[in-house]
Design a protein around this motif. Structure first.
Motif, PDB file in Angstrom:
ATOM      1  N   ALA A 210       0.816  -1.210   0.000  1.00  0.00           N
ATOM      2  CA  ALA A 210       0.000   0.000   0.000  1.00  0.00           C
ATOM      3  C   ALA A 210       0.849   1.258   0.000  1.00  0.00           C
ATOM      4  N   GLY A 211       2.068   1.144   0.498  1.00  0.00           N
ATOM      5  CA  GLY A 211       2.978   2.280   0.557  1.00  0.00           C
ATOM      6  C   GLY A 211       4.379   1.797   0.828  1.00  0.00           C
ATOM      7  N   GLY A 212       5.326   2.712   0.762  1.00  0.00           N
ATOM      8  CA  GLY A 212       6.709   2.305   0.988  1.00  0.00           C
ATOM      9  C   GLY A 212       7.581   3.445   1.456  1.00  0.00           C
ATOM     10  N   ILE A 213       8.659   3.074   2.149  1.00  0.00           N
ATOM     11  CA  ILE A 213       9.696   4.010   2.562  1.00  0.00           C
ATOM     12  C   ILE A 213      11.011   3.474   2.011  1.00  0.00           C
ATOM     13  N   ASP A 214      11.687   4.304   1.197  1.00  0.00           N
ATOM     14  CA  ASP A 214      12.909   3.842   0.535  1.00  0.00           C
ATOM     15  C   ASP A 214      14.088   4.732   0.883  1.00  0.00           C
ATOM     16  N   VAL A 215      15.216   4.097   1.213  1.00  0.00           N
ATOM     17  CA  VAL A 215      16.432   4.830   1.553  1.00  0.00           C
ATOM     18  C   VAL A 215      17.558   4.575   0.557  1.00  0.00           C
ATOM     19  N   SER A 227       5.210  -1.457  -7.810  1.00  0.00           N
ATOM     20  CA  SER A 227       4.535  -2.528  -7.062  1.00  0.00           C
ATOM     21  C   SER A 227       3.532  -1.994  -6.040  1.00  0.00           C
ATOM     22  N   ILE A 228       3.277  -0.684  -6.059  1.00  0.00           N
ATOM     23  CA  ILE A 228       2.392  -0.055  -5.084  1.00  0.00           C
ATOM     24  C   ILE A 228       0.959  -0.049  -5.607  1.00  0.00           C
ATOM     25  N   GLN A 229       0.019  -0.241  -4.699  1.00  0.00           N
ATOM     26  CA  GLN A 229      -1.388  -0.300  -5.084  1.00  0.00           C
ATOM     27  C   GLN A 229      -1.916   1.063  -5.535  1.00  0.00           C
ATOM     28  N   TYR A 230      -3.070   1.043  -6.146  1.00  0.00           N
ATOM     29  CA  TYR A 230      -3.673   2.268  -6.661  1.00  0.00           C
ATOM     30  C   TYR A 230      -3.832   3.296  -5.542  1.00  0.00           C
ATOM     31  N   GLY A 231      -3.338   4.517  -5.809  1.00  0.00           N
ATOM     32  CA  GLY A 231      -3.478   5.594  -4.840  1.00  0.00           C
ATOM     33  C   GLY A 231      -2.471   5.563  -3.715  1.00  0.00           C
ATOM     34  N   GLY A 232      -1.508   4.673  -3.773  1.00  0.00           N
ATOM     35  CA  GLY A 232      -0.531   4.559  -2.702  1.00  0.00           C
ATOM     36  C   GLY A 232       0.576   5.599  -2.810  1.00  0.00           C
ATOM     37  N   THR A 233       1.387   5.688  -1.747  1.00  0.00           N
ATOM     38  CA  THR A 233       2.464   6.670  -1.682  1.00  0.00           C
ATOM     39  C   THR A 233       3.778   5.996  -1.328  1.00  0.00           C
ATOM     40  N   THR A 248       9.326   4.161 -15.508  1.00  0.00           N
ATOM     41  CA  THR A 248       8.424   4.834 -16.444  1.00  0.00           C
ATOM     42  C   THR A 248       7.382   5.627 -15.655  1.00  0.00           C
ATOM     43  N   VAL A 249       6.552   6.337 -16.378  1.00  0.00           N
ATOM     44  CA  VAL A 249       5.473   7.093 -15.729  1.00  0.00           C
ATOM     45  C   VAL A 249       4.261   6.209 -15.414  1.00  0.00           C
ATOM     46  N   ALA A 250       4.306   4.940 -15.803  1.00  0.00           N
ATOM     47  CA  ALA A 250       3.146   4.061 -15.661  1.00  0.00           C
ATOM     48  C   ALA A 250       2.562   4.024 -14.242  1.00  0.00           C
ATOM     49  N   PRO A 251       3.394   3.856 -13.180  1.00  0.00           N
ATOM     50  CA  PRO A 251       2.790   3.808 -11.837  1.00  0.00           C
ATOM     51  C   PRO A 251       2.035   5.086 -11.474  1.00  0.00           C
ATOM     52  N   PHE A 252       2.463   6.206 -12.018  1.00  0.00           N
ATOM     53  CA  PHE A 252       1.880   7.487 -11.642  1.00  0.00           C
ATOM     54  C   PHE A 252       0.596   7.796 -12.422  1.00  0.00           C
ATOM     55  N   ILE A 253       0.557   7.415 -13.702  1.00  0.00           N
ATOM     56  CA  ILE A 253      -0.617   7.767 -14.506  1.00  0.00           C
ATOM     57  C   ILE A 253      -1.631   6.626 -14.613  1.00  0.00           C
ATOM     58  N   ARG A 255      -1.796   4.003 -11.952  1.00  0.00           N
ATOM     59  CA  ARG A 255      -2.183   3.589 -10.590  1.00  0.00           C
ATOM     60  C   ARG A 255      -2.254   4.766  -9.617  1.00  0.00           C
ATOM     61  N   ASN A 256      -2.056   5.957 -10.116  1.00  0.00           N
ATOM     62  CA  ASN A 256      -2.183   7.148  -9.258  1.00  0.00           C
ATOM     63  C   ASN A 256      -1.230   7.113  -8.070  1.00  0.00           C
ATOM     64  N   VAL A 257      -0.052   6.515  -8.273  1.00  0.00           N
ATOM     65  CA  VAL A 257       0.941   6.417  -7.213  1.00  0.00           C
ATOM     66  C   VAL A 257       1.616   7.765  -7.016  1.00  0.00           C
ATOM     67  N   ARG A 258       1.875   8.114  -5.760  1.00  0.00           N
ATOM     68  CA  ARG A 258       2.585   9.353  -5.426  1.00  0.00           C
ATOM     69  C   ARG A 258       3.992   9.004  -4.958  1.00  0.00           C
ATOM     70  N   LEU A 259       4.997   9.683  -5.528  1.00  0.00           N
ATOM     71  CA  LEU A 259       6.380   9.574  -5.059  1.00  0.00           C
ATOM     72  C   LEU A 259       6.729  10.866  -4.347  1.00  0.00           C
ATOM     73  N   GLN A 260       6.898  10.773  -3.033  1.00  0.00           N
ATOM     74  CA  GLN A 260       7.128  11.960  -2.206  1.00  0.00           C
ATOM     75  C   GLN A 260       8.568  11.988  -1.716  1.00  0.00           C
ATOM     76  N   GLY A 261       9.302  13.016  -2.101  1.00  0.00           N
ATOM     77  CA  GLY A 261      10.640  13.189  -1.580  1.00  0.00           C
ATOM     78  C   GLY A 261      10.609  13.696  -0.149  1.00  0.00           C
ATOM     79  N   VAL A 262      11.565  13.240   0.649  1.00  0.00           N
ATOM     80  CA  VAL A 262      11.641  13.631   2.064  1.00  0.00           C
ATOM     81  C   VAL A 262      13.050  14.130   2.361  1.00  0.00           C
ATOM     82  N   ASP A 263      13.149  15.368   2.812  1.00  0.00           N
ATOM     83  CA  ASP A 263      14.429  15.982   3.170  1.00  0.00           C
ATOM     84  C   ASP A 263      14.419  16.333   4.648  1.00  0.00           C
ATOM     85  N   SER A 264      15.438  15.905   5.364  1.00  0.00           N
ATOM     86  CA  SER A 264      15.522  16.204   6.796  1.00  0.00           C
ATOM     87  C   SER A 264      16.497  17.333   7.103  1.00  0.00           C
TER      88      SER A 264
END
Length: 321
Positions: A210-215, A227-233, A248-253, A255-264
């Motif tokens: 449903a979502g993921g955290i990647d380092v 591999s993320i479900q529809y609407g996942g982040t 590719t852009v396939a997951p985003f267009i 499955r509506n997947v969001r890729l959110q960058g995180v800066d600390s």
């Protein structure tokens, strides 16, 4: 102290005059710091992490205010700092004393000691920022499992522990089978090898999370997004594998997947305060203790290459005592 000559970068523990501390309006007696992946890179390689020489590394610090020209702080206040160029462009936390800008400081959260704050450090802070991003994308424990890469490291381990505490089903990714018991103790309900995220060349993969955290970035992040479900982040906060993202852009267009960058590093103060309030509330002190390794300042130089080689799990807390 990290120094550079024409042909080499050297790192050593040395005594310096407090008058040589860099400019700042608050001086802090540092109790504890920590060793992060970025610190290990700085200590062993210098550039590109270190942008100014000589440099005291350490992107985290916690301690007590000695002197302050900032009206927010007075002598004796317990404070912490992470990011803001510490250990990169401004002398950092691997020192018994630091002088820095008061706007980089936060009050230490009630109920956490300096050692615990540094046990959490940038790693736990980043993990919480990732979780907040997933929640803002609509993720809840009912949404489904969440995948976390870099599970043996600080951010990954913290993310697993915090997600599990919040009721999420967590899939941990690791290339070290010897860590399975440790990751299960932190709260992982499933553990998969790194090969589970190997590239296949397909624009979309079977939906698994449903979502993921990647380092780590690179192919791993690309396969995760596919591999993320529809609407996942997916919250991305690291590049241990690669800065290149071959997808590719396939997951985003499709499955509506969001890729959110995180800066600390440059995270604004209000969001920092919110994240640390969550950490103070949601952290499991017993599980946190199981992640910590204590070491004196003099050992930081020898521990750094072991972190880069993947031989250190969890969090290394550096004591200035």
């Amino acid at each position: 102290m990290i120094s550079r000559t024409d042909d080499a970068v050297t790192t050593r523990v040395e005594q310096v005059d407090p008058a040589s501390l860099p400019e700042g309006d608050v001086t802090v007696a540092v109790d504890h710091s920590s060793l992060n992946y970025k610190d290990a890179l700085a200590i062993t390689r210098g550039a590109p992490v270190v942008r100014r020489f000589p440099m005291v590394p350490g992107i985290d610090l916690a301690g007590r205010v000695i002197e302050s020209e900032d009206p927010l702080y007075r002598a004796g206040d317990r404070v912490l700092a992470t990011g803001w160029g510490l250990g990169e462009t401004h002398w950092g936390g691997l020192s018994r004393m630091a002088r820095l800008s008061g706007r980089w400081l936060l009050p230490q959260p009630a109920g956490l000691s300096s050692r615990q704050v540094m046990g959490i450090g940038t790693a736990g802070f980043t993990a919480m920022l990732c979780i907040m991003s997933l929640e803002e994308g609509g993720l809840t424990p009912a949404s489904g499992p969440v995948i976390v890469t870099g599970s043996g490291g600080g951010v990954g381990g913290m993310a697993i522990m915090l997600l599990a505490q919040l009721g999420y089903q967590v899939t941990a990714v690791t290339g070290r089978p010897q860590l399975h018991a440790y990751l299960t103790r932190l709260g992982a309900s499933e553990i998969v090898p790194r090969e589970a995220l190997a590239p296949t060349g397909r624009p979309l993969e079977k939906i698994r999370w449903a979502g993921g955290i990647d380092v780590v970035g690179g192919d791993t992040l690309a396969t995760m997004c596919a591999s993320i479900q529809y609407g996942g982040t997916v919250a991305a906060c690291g590049l241990a594998e690669s800065m290149v993202l071959p997808l590719t852009v396939a997951p985003f267009i499709l499955r509506n997947v969001r890729l959110q960058g995180v800066d600390s590093v440059m995270c604004p103060r209000p969001r920092r305060m919110a994240a640390w309030a969550r950490l103070a509330r949601d952290i499991d002190h017993t599980l946190l203790e199981s992640m910590l390794h204590d070491a004196p300042l003099a050992d930081a130089i020898t521990i750094a290459p072991r972190i880069l080689a993947g031989h250190v799990r969890g969090r290394t807390v550096i004591s200035m005592a």
